[in-house]
Design a protein around this motif. Structure first.
Motif, PDB file in Angstrom:
ATOM      1  N   TYR A  52       0.854  -1.189   0.000  1.00 31.21           N
ATOM      2  CA  TYR A  52       0.000   0.000   0.000  1.00 31.21           C
ATOM      3  C   TYR A  52       0.890   1.238   0.000  1.00 31.21           C
ATOM      4  CZ  TYR A  52      -4.151  -2.753   1.217  1.00 31.21           C
ATOM      5  OH  TYR A  52      -5.192  -3.637   1.218  1.00 31.21           O
ATOM      6  N   PRO A  53       1.345   1.704  -1.154  1.00 29.49           N
ATOM      7  CA  PRO A  53       2.244   2.861  -1.186  1.00 29.49           C
ATOM      8  C   PRO A  53       1.647   4.119  -0.563  1.00 29.49           C
ATOM      9  CG  PRO A  53       2.218   1.726  -3.303  1.00 29.49           C
ATOM     10  CD  PRO A  53       1.113   1.137  -2.485  1.00 29.49           C
ATOM     11  N   GLY A  54       0.335   4.270  -0.590  1.00 29.45           N
ATOM     12  CA  GLY A  54      -0.288   5.470  -0.053  1.00 29.45           C
ATOM     13  C   GLY A  54      -0.771   5.329   1.374  1.00 29.45           C
ATOM     14  N   SER A  55      -0.310   4.298   2.080  1.00 34.76           N
ATOM     15  CA  SER A  55      -0.787   4.057   3.438  1.00 34.76           C
ATOM     16  C   SER A  55      -0.287   5.128   4.400  1.00 34.76           C
ATOM     17  CB  SER A  55      -0.320   2.686   3.935  1.00 34.76           C
ATOM     18  OG  SER A  55      -0.880   1.647   3.163  1.00 34.76           O
ATOM     19  N   VAL A  56      -1.071   5.331   5.459  1.00 35.50           N
ATOM     20  CA  VAL A  56      -0.633   6.182   6.565  1.00 35.50           C
ATOM     21  C   VAL A  56       0.275   5.303   7.428  1.00 35.50           C
ATOM     22  CG1 VAL A  56      -1.349   7.601   8.513  1.00 35.50           C
ATOM     23  CG2 VAL A  56      -2.765   7.518   6.443  1.00 35.50           C
ATOM     24  N   VAL A  57       1.563   5.396   7.201  1.00 35.59           N
ATOM     25  CA  VAL A  57       2.533   4.462   7.781  1.00 35.59           C
ATOM     26  C   VAL A  57       2.498   4.441   9.312  1.00 35.59           C
ATOM     27  CG1 VAL A  57       4.989   3.884   7.932  1.00 35.59           C
ATOM     28  CG2 VAL A  57       3.994   4.563   5.743  1.00 35.59           C
ATOM     29  N   LEU A  62       2.080   1.287  14.514  1.00 39.31           N
ATOM     30  CA  LEU A  62       1.642   1.222  15.907  1.00 39.31           C
ATOM     31  C   LEU A  62       1.214  -0.193  16.305  1.00 39.31           C
ATOM     32  CD1 LEU A  62       1.163   3.034  18.393  1.00 39.31           C
ATOM     33  CD2 LEU A  62      -1.159   3.447  17.560  1.00 39.31           C
ATOM     34  N   ARG A  63       0.903  -1.044  15.340  1.00 47.95           N
ATOM     35  CA  ARG A  63       0.380  -2.376  15.641  1.00 47.95           C
ATOM     36  C   ARG A  63       1.315  -3.228  16.500  1.00 47.95           C
ATOM     37  NH1 ARG A  63      -1.661  -4.509   9.875  1.00 47.95           N
ATOM     38  NH2 ARG A  63      -0.795  -6.419  10.803  1.00 47.95           N
ATOM     39  N   PRO A  64       2.616  -3.338  16.209  1.00 47.78           N
ATOM     40  CA  PRO A  64       3.482  -4.146  17.093  1.00 47.78           C
ATOM     41  C   PRO A  64       3.542  -3.616  18.517  1.00 47.78           C
ATOM     42  CG  PRO A  64       4.557  -3.718  14.987  1.00 47.78           C
ATOM     43  CD  PRO A  64       3.344  -2.858  15.023  1.00 47.78           C
ATOM     44  N   LEU A 333     -12.364  -3.461   8.060  1.00 45.44           N
ATOM     45  CA  LEU A 333     -11.136  -2.685   8.113  1.00 45.44           C
ATOM     46  C   LEU A 333     -10.904  -2.175   9.527  1.00 45.44           C
ATOM     47  CD1 LEU A 333     -11.434  -0.533   4.854  1.00 45.44           C
ATOM     48  CD2 LEU A 333      -9.973  -2.514   5.219  1.00 45.44           C
ATOM     49  N   GLY A 334      -9.657  -2.263   9.997  1.00 48.65           N
ATOM     50  CA  GLY A 334      -9.306  -1.693  11.284  1.00 48.65           C
ATOM     51  C   GLY A 334      -8.988  -0.211  11.146  1.00 48.65           C
ATOM     52  N   ILE A 335      -8.490   0.371  12.219  1.00 47.42           N
ATOM     53  CA  ILE A 335      -8.187   1.799  12.200  1.00 47.42           C
ATOM     54  C   ILE A 335      -7.095   2.134  11.183  1.00 47.42           C
ATOM     55  CG2 ILE A 335      -7.261   3.689  13.598  1.00 47.42           C
ATOM     56  CD1 ILE A 335      -8.764   2.484  15.986  1.00 47.42           C
ATOM     57  N   PRO A 336      -5.997   1.356  11.066  1.00 47.18           N
ATOM     58  CA  PRO A 336      -5.010   1.691  10.026  1.00 47.18           C
ATOM     59  C   PRO A 336      -5.597   1.650   8.617  1.00 47.18           C
ATOM     60  CG  PRO A 336      -4.065   0.164  11.607  1.00 47.18           C
ATOM     61  CD  PRO A 336      -5.531   0.234  11.907  1.00 47.18           C
ATOM     62  N   SER A 340      -6.040   4.962   6.241  1.00 47.83           N
ATOM     63  CA  SER A 340      -5.399   5.029   4.929  1.00 47.83           C
ATOM     64  C   SER A 340      -6.434   5.216   3.830  1.00 47.83           C
ATOM     65  CB  SER A 340      -4.586   3.752   4.686  1.00 47.83           C
ATOM     66  OG  SER A 340      -3.555   3.626   5.641  1.00 47.83           O
ATOM     67  N   TRP A 341      -7.563   4.541   3.951  1.00 48.03           N
ATOM     68  CA  TRP A 341      -8.611   4.703   2.934  1.00 48.03           C
ATOM     69  C   TRP A 341      -9.109   6.139   2.908  1.00 48.03           C
ATOM     70  CZ3 TRP A 341     -13.349   6.472   1.859  1.00 48.03           C
ATOM     71  CH2 TRP A 341     -13.982   6.007   0.714  1.00 48.03           C
ATOM     72  N   LEU A 342      -9.362   6.708   4.062  1.00 46.78           N
ATOM     73  CA  LEU A 342      -9.854   8.086   4.120  1.00 46.78           C
ATOM     74  C   LEU A 342      -8.815   9.075   3.605  1.00 46.78           C
ATOM     75  CD1 LEU A 342     -11.642   7.922   7.587  1.00 46.78           C
ATOM     76  CD2 LEU A 342     -12.743   8.223   5.354  1.00 46.78           C
ATOM     77  N   ALA A 343      -7.535   8.756   3.792  1.00 35.78           N
ATOM     78  CA  ALA A 343      -6.486   9.650   3.318  1.00 35.78           C
ATOM     79  C   ALA A 343      -6.329   9.606   1.804  1.00 35.78           C
ATOM     80  CB  ALA A 343      -5.149   9.292   3.975  1.00 35.78           C
TER      81      ALA A 343
END
Length: 459
Positions: A52-57, A62-64, A333-336, A340-343
């Motif tokens: 997902y190149p456009g993800s909010v990294v 934060l997941r780990p 979909l979780g929060i990440p 990312s979708w909203l962004a």
């Protein structure tokens, strides 16, 4: 001196050392679990970010850390327990005994019901035990989030009702403690469970809901699909994709099925359309391979159709992860993923952003239902006469049913645009927190609760 030594040296171990034994064991167990789970989660996050190149990294990274927090929750709880006073520890022990029974009973009932529904499907697979273990391991976070509020309500009514019946609540009040102070450790436990539910709701509970169907399909021998009939257009609107079926393991190179790609020119006019049986994306060279493609070329001279027997390779920058995302439903979909979708897709013509934004707020709001359940059940579980407990249980069940109804209706109103996404997600929390504060006020001031509610319905 001998008696004092005997009290502080039970079973040959000093009392101070014995008090530290369980926290130390839980700390060690948490460290071992975190050393295994956190690196594994980091690897999954790294793979996800590549796809997902456009993800909010930061949302994914934060997941780990959240997994690590969950591993050390038992240790943190044991330290808080050891630092609590005698009466608080007694209240917590009575409550935890009831909670263990209620939670265990509900968990077993849910497990047996689920396995009764799905065991026949798992029997069809030669990998029955592997898929069965994977199914319930993946489903565990969602199951915990679902049954925790009910377990908290039942165990709190049971524990406080038992303490009220034996006059222990009255005895605590006579020592100078208020009702609020008596239930403070239970409210703290409710806050802790809400934090755990929030962590699970961050990614793992929605992920479990999305994976349940694919695991059952694998058990039946059906090709696992993560999404079907997905439409996608790239960021500069030069390619429009339509994919009939996206397999679950597309990130490992499984091909997308029944692909149609429309290529547009600078003026957004259709220049080429490519129809292929499959499209495979390589994580190594980031290229697409189309099998048995049929290419329709549209030019000023007319339309030409060319069918290729050998595969065609393209270096389009799109990835399967990007293509599938508009086709994923918000509940899965979780929060990440929602962030990312909203962004990246707020103005996407094929999806309604209200639904995604409502679920984004709901991911944060829903876990606090556990804390609100404690706030509702505590004043109803404390009674000062023998007839009050049954009425309190009835009111608690009625309020719990109302909370379930509202937590379904309000988000639906948000998705349809009748309420703002924030209000739709948090309305249930605001409403029942207000009700809980009223119940607490009436219990603290000695005003009847069940009799008052009963009088309202008898008018």
């Amino acid at each position: 001196m001998h008696i004092g030594y005997a009290e502080d040296n039970i079973d040959g171990m000093p009392k101070a050392l014995r008090n530290l034994l369980w926290p130390f064991i839980l700390l060690l167990a948490g460290a071992v679990a975190a050393s295994y789970l956190c690196p594994a989660e980091s690897a999954l996050v790294a793979e996800r970010i590549i796809g997902y190149p456009g993800s909010v990294v930061p949302a994914y990274e934060l997941r780990p850390w959240l997994i690590g927090i969950v591993c050390f929750v038992p240790f943190i709880t044991s330290v808080i327990y050891r630092c609590s006073g005698t009466l608080d520890r007694y209240t917590i022990r009575v409550f935890l005994n009831a909670f263990a029974i209620c939670f265990g009973a509900l968990f077993i009932v849910m497990f047996l019901e689920d396995i009764q529904d799905n065991l026949s499907d798992f029997k069809e697979s030669p990998r029955m035990w592997e898929l069965l273990a994977k199914h319930y391991l993946v489903k565990l976070p969602a199951l915990l989030v679902f049954i925790l509020p009910y377990s908290l309500m039942l165990s709190l009514l049971w524990a406080l009702g038992k303490m009220s019946k034996s006059q222990e609540i009255v005895a605590m009040i006579q020592t100078g403690r208020s009702v609020t102070r008596i239930v403070a450790p239970l409210i703290g436990f409710g806050l802790l469970t809400s934090i755990v539910c929030l962590i699970f709701n961050y990614h793992w509970a929605p992920y479990a809901d999305s994976q349940e169907k694919s695991i059952l399909e694998a058990a039946k021998g059906i090709a696992q699909t993560e999404a079907k009939h997905v439409a996608y257009q790239n960021s500069d609107n030069t390619r429009q994709w339509y994919v009939g079926s996206i397999p679950f393991d597309h990130s490992q190179g499984a091909p997308l099925q029944s692909v149609s790609i429309s290529v547009l020119d600078d003026k957004k006019s259709l220049r080429q359309r490519i129809i292929a049986d499959t499209a495979t994306w390589s994580l190594d060279d980031r290229k697409w391979t189309l099998t048995k493609p049929v290419v329709f070329d549209f030019s000023t001279e007319g339309e030409t159709v060319t069918q290729y027997e050998s595969p065609l390779v393209y270096d389009w920058p799109e990835t399967p992860f990007q293509i599938i995302k508009p086709g994923l439903k918000p509940p899965f979909l979780g929060i990440p993923g929602l962030t990312s979708w909203l962004a990246n897709h707020r103005d996407h013509p094929l999806s309604d952003q209200r639904s995604y934004l409502t679920h984004w707020h709901y991911r944060f709001a829903h876990p606090f239902i556990s804390l609100i359940t404690i706030l509702l059940a505590a004043p109803l579980g404390i009674v000062f006469n023998r007839r009050g407990l049954g009425g309190g249980v009835a009111v608690a069940i009625f309020l719990c049913a109302g909370m379930i109804f509202c937590s379904t209706v309000f988000p639906t109103l948000g998705e349809s645009g009748h309420l703002s996404p924030f209000i739709a997600a948090w309305a249930t929390n605001f409403l029942f927190t207000f009700v809980a504060l009223i119940l607490f006020y009436r219990r603290i001031t000695g005003q009847p609760i069940y009799q008052t509610v009963k009088s309202w319905f008898s008018r």
